[in-house]
Write a protein that holds these residues in place. Structure first.
Motif, PDB file in Angstrom:
ATOM      1  N   LEU A  96      53.582  36.008  44.927  1.00 38.80           N
ATOM      2  CA  LEU A  96      52.758  36.054  43.717  1.00 38.80           C
ATOM      3  C   LEU A  96      51.958  37.359  43.681  1.00 38.80           C
ATOM      4  O   LEU A  96      51.890  38.042  42.672  1.00 38.80           O
ATOM      5  N   ILE A  97      51.349  37.681  44.835  1.00 38.09           N
ATOM      6  CA  ILE A  97      50.490  38.863  44.875  1.00 38.09           C
ATOM      7  C   ILE A  97      51.306  40.150  44.924  1.00 38.09           C
ATOM      8  O   ILE A  97      51.007  41.116  44.222  1.00 38.09           O
ATOM      9  N   GLU A  98      52.344  40.145  45.749  1.00 40.66           N
ATOM     10  CA  GLU A  98      53.071  41.391  45.975  1.00 40.66           C
ATOM     11  C   GLU A  98      54.158  41.657  44.935  1.00 40.66           C
ATOM     12  O   GLU A  98      54.577  42.793  44.760  1.00 40.66           O
ATOM     13  N   LYS A  99      54.634  40.594  44.271  1.00 36.82           N
ATOM     14  CA  LYS A  99      55.709  40.779  43.288  1.00 36.82           C
ATOM     15  C   LYS A  99      55.248  40.470  41.847  1.00 36.82           C
ATOM     16  O   LYS A  99      55.434  41.275  40.932  1.00 36.82           O
ATOM     17  N   ALA A 100      54.699  39.249  41.686  1.00 40.43           N
ATOM     18  CA  ALA A 100      54.410  38.802  40.320  1.00 40.43           C
ATOM     19  C   ALA A 100      53.297  39.629  39.653  1.00 40.43           C
ATOM     20  O   ALA A 100      53.405  39.988  38.490  1.00 40.43           O
ATOM     21  N   LEU A 101      52.230  39.950  40.401  1.00 42.44           N
ATOM     22  CA  LEU A 101      51.150  40.753  39.787  1.00 42.44           C
ATOM     23  C   LEU A 101      51.649  42.151  39.382  1.00 42.44           C
ATOM     24  O   LEU A 101      51.362  42.598  38.273  1.00 42.44           O
ATOM     25  N   PRO A 102      52.394  42.832  40.261  1.00 48.91           N
ATOM     26  CA  PRO A 102      52.944  44.122  39.808  1.00 48.91           C
ATOM     27  C   PRO A 102      53.894  43.958  38.618  1.00 48.91           C
ATOM     28  O   PRO A 102      53.854  44.730  37.672  1.00 48.91           O
ATOM     29  N   TYR A 103      54.730  42.929  38.658  1.00 44.39           N
ATOM     30  CA  TYR A 103      55.728  42.772  37.607  1.00 44.39           C
ATOM     31  C   TYR A 103      55.079  42.418  36.267  1.00 44.39           C
ATOM     32  O   TYR A 103      55.333  43.050  35.249  1.00 44.39           O
ATOM     33  N   SER A 104      54.233  41.410  36.277  1.00 39.58           N
ATOM     34  CA  SER A 104      53.701  40.906  35.011  1.00 39.58           C
ATOM     35  C   SER A 104      52.506  41.710  34.508  1.00 39.58           C
ATOM     36  O   SER A 104      52.321  41.859  33.314  1.00 39.58           O
ATOM     37  N   LEU A 105      51.661  42.220  35.411  1.00 36.20           N
ATOM     38  CA  LEU A 105      50.422  42.868  34.985  1.00 36.20           C
ATOM     39  C   LEU A 105      50.413  44.361  35.237  1.00 36.20           C
ATOM     40  O   LEU A 105      49.447  45.034  34.907  1.00 36.20           O
ATOM     41  N   GLY A 106      51.488  44.864  35.850  1.00 36.93           N
ATOM     42  CA  GLY A 106      51.505  46.291  36.149  1.00 36.93           C
ATOM     43  C   GLY A 106      50.518  46.648  37.251  1.00 36.93           C
ATOM     44  O   GLY A 106      50.036  47.778  37.313  1.00 36.93           O
ATOM     45  N   ALA A 107      50.207  45.668  38.131  1.00 37.57           N
ATOM     46  CA  ALA A 107      49.202  45.911  39.176  1.00 37.57           C
ATOM     47  C   ALA A 107      49.828  46.606  40.378  1.00 37.57           C
ATOM     48  O   ALA A 107      51.043  46.525  40.599  1.00 37.57           O
ATOM     49  N   LEU A 108      48.976  47.325  41.118  1.00 34.49           N
ATOM     50  CA  LEU A 108      49.387  47.844  42.420  1.00 34.49           C
ATOM     51  C   LEU A 108      48.688  46.954  43.450  1.00 34.49           C
ATOM     52  O   LEU A 108      47.475  46.792  43.399  1.00 34.49           O
ATOM     53  N   THR A 109      49.456  46.347  44.349  1.00 31.10           N
ATOM     54  CA  THR A 109      48.817  45.431  45.300  1.00 31.10           C
ATOM     55  C   THR A 109      49.228  45.776  46.729  1.00 31.10           C
ATOM     56  O   THR A 109      50.341  46.229  46.978  1.00 31.10           O
ATOM     57  N   THR A 110      48.277  45.570  47.633  1.00 23.38           N
ATOM     58  CA  THR A 110      48.616  45.650  49.067  1.00 23.38           C
ATOM     59  C   THR A 110      48.068  44.394  49.727  1.00 23.38           C
ATOM     60  O   THR A 110      47.038  43.853  49.317  1.00 23.38           O
ATOM     61  N   TYR A 111      48.767  43.920  50.711  1.00 18.47           N
ATOM     62  CA  TYR A 111      48.365  42.704  51.412  1.00 18.47           C
ATOM     63  C   TYR A 111      48.601  42.972  52.887  1.00 18.47           C
ATOM     64  O   TYR A 111      49.734  43.159  53.320  1.00 18.47           O
ATOM     65  N   HIS A 112      47.510  43.085  53.617  1.00 15.42           N
ATOM     66  CA  HIS A 112      47.678  43.407  55.031  1.00 15.42           C
ATOM     67  C   HIS A 112      46.930  42.390  55.890  1.00 15.42           C
ATOM     68  O   HIS A 112      45.727  42.221  55.786  1.00 15.42           O
TER      69      HIS A 112
END
Lengths: 139, 630
Positions: B589-605
């Motif tokens: 959801l965070i790494e794929k869906a947010l970038p795909y649907s909202l154009g977000a850049l996300t990192t999860y470490h």
């Protein structure tokens, strides 16, 4: 598993919800279609249409992150590409100029999709892909 | 000199006087008359030369107005200053005839140089007096040889100048009158935007000035002799309007004219002006003068404006500052049942719903500063007593200096729109309600399905939690029209659902950044995943970690971006457990869906004792996200 109507077809998928897009892409893939996209926005979709040499049909969500996808439909119709809407919207919510675009309500029934796009008879649904029509597949 | 000689001289001089009187009676030109006077007097006295000097206004000099026997560059040109010592000043001061038989021997005064140049040797002056003793000038006869003027010569000159005085006076007055009449005529005739014409006591046209021709079309030749009603419309002629006007003027001195009139070509012109009665000094009516202005264009504009103001469905009014009404349209009167007098001042407030009056007056108080008025209130309809919502708008009317002279306003019935809007709000609320009901139905279906497929409580737990998050966010979205959704509101909603509150272990740090409704659902689901994970394995699990959520808005090349940093520190991550069993969905959801649907850049470490997640998403509009590989 060949799918009359869908097998070998290049289908553009325009859908802004990641999981919905992924599920439908997987289902189309299993039905033998080549998925173009998916695209999450109008700009992206127009970009893909411009860059893709072959398109046999398109499944387009109406509301893309708050923007209506009518520009995408215009471009596809101008190129003679069969297009259907996949949406939670009712017919009445669609602008008058686009009411003749076949509407596939969500969740999308792939067989109905194929029928509306290509007049095909039935499309087998791959087991395990949960894109059932609302009245079938109880348990 | 014999007696016969003397009788001959007297007879000749009598004839001179008679000839002069005769001439003067037949001529109105002063210069011609003065010339003839000089000619006759020079002839009678045998001097060959004579002149008339006119005392100029102010008395500073004399003007050689007429003469006989002089060079052409003298008459009408020479001006003689009234010096102390000139013969002319001397004569005028004495007030009686002065003679000098030979100027070479003269000691009383000096003779002007031009006269010496012209060979003058002897002279006789006699003042010309106008009635009332006013000095007009001098009559002077000159000779080029020594000339002793006899007493009877002097007496003749006195008689002669005494005759000249009144005759000059008559012509001076006639000239002055003619000049003033000419000025008046020129003035009146140059006025072409005013129609002016004069009629006799029977209202028959006697004078038709150019302005009347310009406005009404008839020439003077066509109009003179016809009745003043010539310019009246057929209706006015039938009702005797022109007669009513002249009667009023005869009674009151003058009467206003504000009516359509008829042109020669049949077109109508709207005239504003007056008819005035003319009377002679004895008070007898001598006629009427009509003076009017063609205001057709303005009248048309006024009429159109009035038609517009009275024809539009809005209630129109005019007001001074702070809602002090000065005029109301018929629409207001028929809607509210108030008379225009009742509505004036603040009387119109009586027709406003009592609960709305304070708000209206507050709007008026602020109207000056805001440069306009725009408010909604209910107005009572007289027909059924119902209070209908009206949108009231007003703009100031300013004079050339920019000062507000009044306010022009309209009140528009918006009852139907408000009802439609209310119905829509009900529908939206209903739709949200149904959506949430639907989610609960889905939930029960899932539960029932689980009952059929066998107990897998972990699935049920996660599934229900996610549906609940979805449901909560629907609640926020349903109110987003009135209550903008902010990031801290979304965070608190999720944390509250987990029973967690801000405090030493939970820190929220950032401004109440508003989130566009189309971003809310996906972002909320992402935050739900982060919060749920923290509750189960991280800073909110009660094992001593600290959660800090910090966010800020950054200006990027493509617009404003919201950067959210979710940090969990001091968490005891169990490497053996690895990622949580359900972390697949959360991370996707965070790494794929947010970038795909909202154009977000996300990192999860996920580190040994900490978790750092950054969500950097565009706030402004759906951004172009990279296409997802199929």
């Amino acid at each position: 598993m060949s799918a009359p109507g869908l097998a070998g077809r290049h289908i553009l998928l325009v859908e802004d919800d990641y999981f919905a897009a992924e599920d439908l892409a997987t289902a189309l893939d299993l039905a033998g279609a080549r998925v173009v996209g998916p695209a999450a926005s109008v700009d992206q979709a127009l970009d893909l249409i411009a860059r893709t040499s072959r398109l046999d049909g398109a499944v387009v969500d109406i509301n893309l992150g708050g923007a209506m996808s009518y520009d995408v439909v215009d471009r596809l119709r101008a190129q003679g590409v069969p297009v259907i809407f996949a949406s939670g919207y009712d017919h009445r919510a669609i602008a008058a100029a686009y009411r003749d675009v076949p509407l596939c309500e969500k969740p999308v029934d792939l067989q109905r999709c194929a029928r509306l796009l290509f007049g095909g008879d039935r499309v087998p649904v791959a087991p395990g892909i949960s894109r059932p029509g609302p009245t079938r597949r109880a348990d | 000199m014999t007696e016969d000689d003397i009788i001959g001289i007297y007879a000749a001089r009598q004839k001179t006087l008679a000839d002069f009187g005769d001439f003067a009676a037949r001529h109105d030109d002063l210069d011609k008359m003065l010339h003839e006077a000089c000619r006759l007097v020079a002839q009678a006295l045998g001097t060959r030369r004579a002149k008339v000097l006119e005392l100029q206004e102010g008395g500073g000099q004399m003007f050689l107005r007429a003469g006989i026997g002089w060079n052409p560059d003298v008459v009408g040109r020479v001006r003689i200053p009234m010096t102390e010592h000139s013969s002319e000043s001397y004569s005028i001061k004495c007030g009686h005839p002065v003679t000098s038989p030979d100027i070479a021997e003269e000691t009383r005064f000096e003779v002007p140089q031009f006269m010496r140049d012209e060979g003058v040797v002897a002279l006789a002056n006699v003042p010309i007096l106008l009635p009332g003793g006013i000095v007009y000038g001098l009559l002077q006869v000159d000779d080029t040889k020594p000339h002793r003027f006899a007493d009877h010569d002097i007496q003749f000159l006195r008689t002669y100048s005494a005759v000249m005085g009144p005759l000059i006076d008559r012509l001076l007055k006639a000239n002055a009158l003619r000049e003033s009449e000419e000025r008046f005529r020129l003035t009146v005739e140059s006025v072409t935007d005013h129609a002016i014409f004069v009629t006799d006591p029977d209202d028959i046209i006697t004078d038709w000035l150019p302005g009347a021709q310009a406005v009404f079309g008839w020439t003077a030749a066509e109009a003179v002799g016809r009745p003043g009603a010539l310019v009246a419309t057929a209706e006015d002629r039938q009702t005797g309007q022109p007669c009513t006007q002249t009667q009023a003027a005869a009674r009151d001195g003058s009467a206003p004219i504000t009516r359509p009139h008829q042109r020669k070509d049949g077109a109508q012109v709207f005239i504003e002006g007056a008819v005035r009665a003319l009377r002679d000094p004895g008070g007898r009516l001598t006629g009427f003068v009509r003076i009017g202005r063609d205001v057709t264009e303005r009248h048309k504009a006024d009429a159109s404006l009035r038609t517009l103001m009275e024809g539009i469905p809005q209630l129109v009014w005019r007001s001074l500052d702070r809602g002090d009404w000065i005029w109301t349209s018929p629409q207001w009167i028929s809607f509210t049942g108030q008379s225009s007098g009742q509505a004036r001042g603040w009387g119109w407030l009586e027709a406003v719903h009592p609960e709305d009056r304070d708000r209206v007056m507050l709007a008026w108080d602020q109207a000056h500063a805001r440069g306009g008025l725009d408010t909604e209130f209910r107005i009572r309809r007289a027909a059924d007593g119902a209070h209908l919502w009206h949108r009231t708008r007003s703009a100031p009317v300013r004079d050339a200096a920019g000062r507000i002279t009044e306010w022009l306003g309209t009140s528009t019935d918006v009852q139907t729109q408000r009802e439609a809007h209310d119905r829509q709000s009900v529908l939206v609320a209903e739709l949200q309600h149904r959506t949430r009901n639907l989610i609960s139905v889905v939930r029960s279906i899932a539960t029932q399905t689980m009952a059929g497929t066998g107990p897998t409580p972990a699935f049920l737990d996660r599934f229900n939690a996610r549906l609940s998050a979805l449901s909560r966010v629907q609640g926020l979205l349903s109110r987003s029209d009135h209550e903008p959704i902010t990031l801290p509101a979304l965070l608190r909603l999720e944390l509250d659902a987990l029973g967690a509150r801000e405090g030493s272990t939970i820190r929220l740090d950032g401004a109440p950044v508003r989130i566009r409704p189309s971003l809310v659902q996906t972002l909320a689901l992402g935050l739900h995943e982060l919060a749920t994970n923290a509750r189960k394995y991280g800073a909110l699990s009660g094992a001593g970690g600290v959660l800090t959520v910090r966010w800020q808005v950054e200006e990027g090349a493509t617009g404003r971006r919201l950067v959210i940093d979710w940090q969990e520190e001091g968490i005891l991550h169990d490497p053996a457990q690895g990622q949580a069993p359900d972390s697949g969905y959360g991370r996707r959801l965070i790494e794929k869906a947010l970038p795909y649907s909202l154009g977000a850049l996300t990192t999860y470490h996920l580190g040994v004792d900490r978790l750092d997640c950054r969500i950097d998403l565009p706030l402004e509009r759906p951004a172009l996200a990279p296409a997802m590989a199929s």
